[in-house]
Design an enzyme around this catalytic site. Structure first.
Site, mmCIF file in Angstrom:
data_model
loop_
_atom_site.group_PDB
_atom_site.id
_atom_site.type_symbol
_atom_site.label_atom_id
_atom_site.label_comp_id
_atom_site.label_asym_id
_atom_site.label_seq_id
_atom_site.Cartn_x
_atom_site.Cartn_y
_atom_site.Cartn_z
ATOM 1 N N LYS A 193 0.840 -1.198 0.000
ATOM 2 C CA LYS A 193 0.000 0.000 0.000
ATOM 3 C C LYS A 193 0.874 1.247 0.000
ATOM 4 O O LYS A 193 1.487 1.597 1.007
ATOM 5 C CB LYS A 193 -0.924 0.047 1.230
ATOM 6 C CG LYS A 193 -1.994 1.105 1.043
ATOM 7 C CD LYS A 193 -2.622 1.588 2.326
ATOM 8 C CE LYS A 193 -1.829 2.620 3.054
ATOM 9 N NZ LYS A 193 -1.653 3.906 2.328
ATOM 10 N N GLU A 268 10.045 0.935 10.462
ATOM 11 C CA GLU A 268 11.089 1.947 10.297
ATOM 12 C C GLU A 268 10.410 3.279 10.528
ATOM 13 O O GLU A 268 9.571 3.704 9.725
ATOM 14 C CB GLU A 268 11.702 1.824 8.894
ATOM 15 C CG GLU A 268 13.067 2.444 8.814
ATOM 16 C CD GLU A 268 13.000 3.866 8.343
ATOM 17 O OE1 GLU A 268 13.003 4.763 9.217
ATOM 18 O OE2 GLU A 268 12.941 4.092 7.136
ATOM 19 N N CYS A 302 13.553 10.414 7.218
ATOM 20 C CA CYS A 302 13.552 9.864 8.585
ATOM 21 C C CYS A 302 14.910 10.066 9.242
ATOM 22 O O CYS A 302 14.980 10.268 10.452
ATOM 23 C CB CYS A 302 13.151 8.406 8.560
ATOM 24 S SG CYS A 302 14.091 7.460 7.375
#
Ligand code: NAI
Ligand code: MG
Length: 496
Positions: A193, A268, A302
């Site tokens: 997705k 993550e 990130c």
């Protein structure tokens, strides 16, 4: 500095966006969604709609999981590892042939500068090739028991089964490659997705998967919203493992959902990663490195180096250099010539980032900002530096996920590791300096999944990537990712 309508790259990207098959890709076919919900995909540089894409909901996720199960039971498990490797290499080759189209659409959909999008696609191709190389090297061990006389043991590595993968919007195709490649190389089937904010390159990838001849149902690609499609995938009892990249909050809810059905989980998540400038650092390269660490991809990374710790000896010079640099960064549409930093992904993300900065300013911080295009409806935010903030303040501890750098002055090199580690996160860190003993001692003391020395954001398929503490569970890339997608059987044979 706004995206120019006469820019040829922009024209080409807009044209490409109109020819993507925007239906769901389930069981080797493009299908209309069960509930005819849609996603309006925006160009974040102009806030205008560039495509309307089908949105999966629970019944579509169910269909995709069933297709993945059928493929796992049937044709996919009958293919040899060598045949799986061939398919992954073919996918890499097709992606390479279409790389420029992918980069144009990625830049348009996400807002990132085209040069960066080209790098993302090139890196994704290499991830598919790297894991194609692993497909026929998933071996167990032959074991000599230490206490069981008369027995022999061996271990077998097996695919987990049907894997649900939920990915974010900051590196859309790249995150798809990190998830798909190791899962497929090890023999799993996948329901992927993409983010509702950036579904376009994943749909283009579905087209390539289809052309390559993967058995139907091995790869299913289902754009949809988090609350509808994402949660349905995370909760589905037919999914054996869920892999996620995104926010801590969503990661936590996925973790909870996974425990109920005992799915394997890898996560993550976020970061508040430090960049540390040692007293003997080369000032110019430290300034360039610290800026690269935070402003790359608009800070929507990130591993963004969002906290700079500068030794007091260099603090004034480094801060002045960073401020000079943010004043010269060209902010614009990803496909506008000369753009160095693009818009943020959405109005909500821009407002969230601005909220952090304004609360810091109200709290007494000193704030320095670059410029944004003045005449644009896009979601631009200027490169920003925040100084004179308390160690425990919101902006110094929470993930902003935008082009906002907090700068701290430190005096004691021994104390800086403890200060850098005083965070709920532990994803990455950067060290700038010359004394190799000091650098290696510090690198060893940092709670971080990745440490970069005299550089930042270097990511290679061979090197594990992931975080300590709230930054996640597990390591992607490298041989480490194979463990995320395999179960181990220990076979014990009594020889009599
Ligand atoms: P998010 O974590 O909500 O979205 C990431 C993905 O999760 C998307 O595909 C989304 O559709 C899906 N999702 C959302 N809610 C879900 C649910 N309940 N169940 C299953 N899937 C769900 O992140 P969002 O809202 O886009 O961004 C918010 C913050 O998250 C950012 O400001 C940033 O701090 C962080 N973030 C971190 C990323 C990273 O690379 N670690 C990437 C994107 C966001
Ligand atoms: Mg978009």
């Amino acid at each position: 500095m706004t995206a120019q309508l006469d820019a040829p790259d922009l024209q080409r990207a807009l044209a490409l966006a109109t020819v993507i098959d925007t239906r769901l890709y389930i069981g080797g076919r493009y299908v209309a969604p069960a509930r005819s919900e849609t996603i309006e995909v925006l160009d974040p540089a102009t806030a205008s709609v560039i495509a309307t894409v089908s949105a999966a909901t629970a019944p579509d996720i169910d269909a995709a999981v069933h297709a993945a199960r059928e493929a796992f039971r049937g044709p996919w498990s009958r293919l040899t590892p060598s045949a799986r490797a061939t398919l992954l290499r073919r996918l890499a080759d097709r992606l390479e042939a279409a790389a420029e189209d992918f980069a144009l659409v990625e830049s348009l959909d996400n807002g990132k500068p085209l040069a960066l999008a080209r790098g993302d696609i090139a890196a994704s191709i290499e991830v598919f090739r790297y894991y194609a190389g692993w497909a026929d090297k998933i071996d167990g061990r032959s074991v000599t028991p230490s206490t069981m006389t008369g027995w022999q043991g061996y271990t077998r590595k097996k695919p987990i089964g049907v894997v649900g993968q939920i990915i974010p919007w900051n590196f859309p195709l790249n995150m798809a490659s990190w998830k798909l490649a190791p899962a497929l190389a090890t023999g799993n089937t996948v329901v992927l997705k993409p983010s509702e904010l950036t579904p376009l390159t994943a749909l283009m990838l579905a087209g390539l998967v289809d052309e390559c001849g993967f058995p139907p149902g091995v790869v299913n690609i289902v754009p949809g919203y988090g609350a509808g499609a994402g949660a349905a995938l995370a909760q589905h009892p037919g999914v054996d493992k869920i892999a996620f990249t995104g926010s801590v909050e969503t990661g936590r809810s996925i973790g909870h959902a996974a425990v109920d059905s005992m799915k394997r989980v890898s996560l993550e998540l976020g970061g508040k990663s430090p960049t540390i400038v040692l007293p003997d650092a080369d000032v110019e390269s430290a300034i360039a490195g610290v800026c690269h660490a935070i402003f790359t991809n608009q800070g929507e990374v990130c591993t963004a180096g969002s906290r700079a710790f500068v030794h007091e000896k260099l603090y004034d010079r480094v801060l002045a250099g960073i401020i000079a640099r943010i004043e010269s960064i060209t902010v614009g549409g990803g496909l506008a010539p000369g753009t160095e930093m693009g818009p943020l992904i959405s109005a909500a993300q821009r407002d969230k980032v601005d909220g952090f900065v304004e609360r810091a300013r109200t709290g007494g911080a000193t704030v320095y900002s670059g410029a944004t295009p003045s005449d644009s409806a896009g979601f631009f935010y200027p490169p920003t530096v925040v100084a004179d903030v308390a160690r425990t303040s919101e902006i110094a501890t929470q993930e902003v996920f935008g082009p906002v750098l907090v700068v701290h002055r430190y005096t004691d090199a021994d104390d800086v590791a403890a200060w850098a580690n005083d965070s709920e996160f532990g994803l990455a860190a950067g060290i700038f300096g010359r004394d190799i003993s000091a650098i290696m001692t510090l690198a060893d003391r940092l709670d971080a999944g990745s440490v970069w020395v005299n550089g930042y954001h270097g990511v290679d398929p061979t090197m594990p990537f992931g975080g300590f503490k709230s930054s996640g569970w597990g390591r992607e890339l490298g041989p480490d990712a194979l463990d995320l997608y395999t179960e181990t059987t220990a076979v014990n044979v009594c020889l009599g």
